[in-house]
Design a protein around this motif. Structure first.
Motif, short mmCIF file in Angstrom:
data_model
loop_
_atom_site.label_atom_id
_atom_site.label_comp_id
_atom_site.label_asym_id
_atom_site.label_seq_id
_atom_site.Cartn_x
_atom_site.Cartn_y
_atom_site.Cartn_z
N ASN A 1 -5.13 1.29 6.62
CA ASN A 1 -5.83 0.78 5.46
C ASN A 1 -6.65 -0.47 5.78
N LEU A 52 -10.09 -2.57 6.90
CA LEU A 52 -11.55 -2.48 6.84
C LEU A 52 -12.10 -3.01 8.16
N CYS A 65 -14.31 1.25 5.39
CA CYS A 65 -13.09 2.05 5.58
C CYS A 65 -13.39 3.19 6.54
N ASN A 105 -11.35 5.86 6.75
CA ASN A 105 -10.54 6.99 6.28
C ASN A 105 -11.33 7.95 5.40
#
Length: 107
Positions: free
Chosen positions: A2, A4, A19, A21
């Motif tokens: 999680n 950045l 991000c 993800n």
């Protein structure tokens, strides 16, 4: 997963945190885009200009018996080119190896 990560904002040519993800979240860094800054002050260089019991037996230090100390007439001295020296001349700094003297001079 999680965090950045810094990346380049290609549209506005700015620094972003994004991000990784696959959510495509991006956050602009702000007004201060400086990530890292290194400032060197050449005048802040300090040179150890004295002999001690620790360094008189150090084999890595350049030394000579070709000069005599003008203060105590000792026949051995460390020598180096002073990093604060502006010119590229052959001026060397000498430090007397006599731990009781600690005289330094240039030649």
């Amino acid at each position: 997963h999680n965090l950045l990560y810094p990346c380049e904002g290609k549209v506005e040519n700015t620094l972003l945190f994004a991000c990784r993800n696959h959510c495509e979240f991006e956050e602009r860094l702000g007004d201060n885009n400086c990530v890292y800054r290194l400032e060197l002050d050449r005048n802040a260089i300090q040179v150890n200009t004295h002999a001690s019991e620790d360094n008189t037996n150090e084999p890595g230090l350049a030394r000579t018996k070709a000069v005599r100390c003008p203060a105590c007439n000792h026949d051995e001295a460390f020598f180096f080119k002073d990093p604060r020296s502006v010119d590229d001349g052959a001026e060397l700094t000498y430090i007397c190896c006599n731990v009781k003297c600690n005289n330094s001079w240039r030649k």
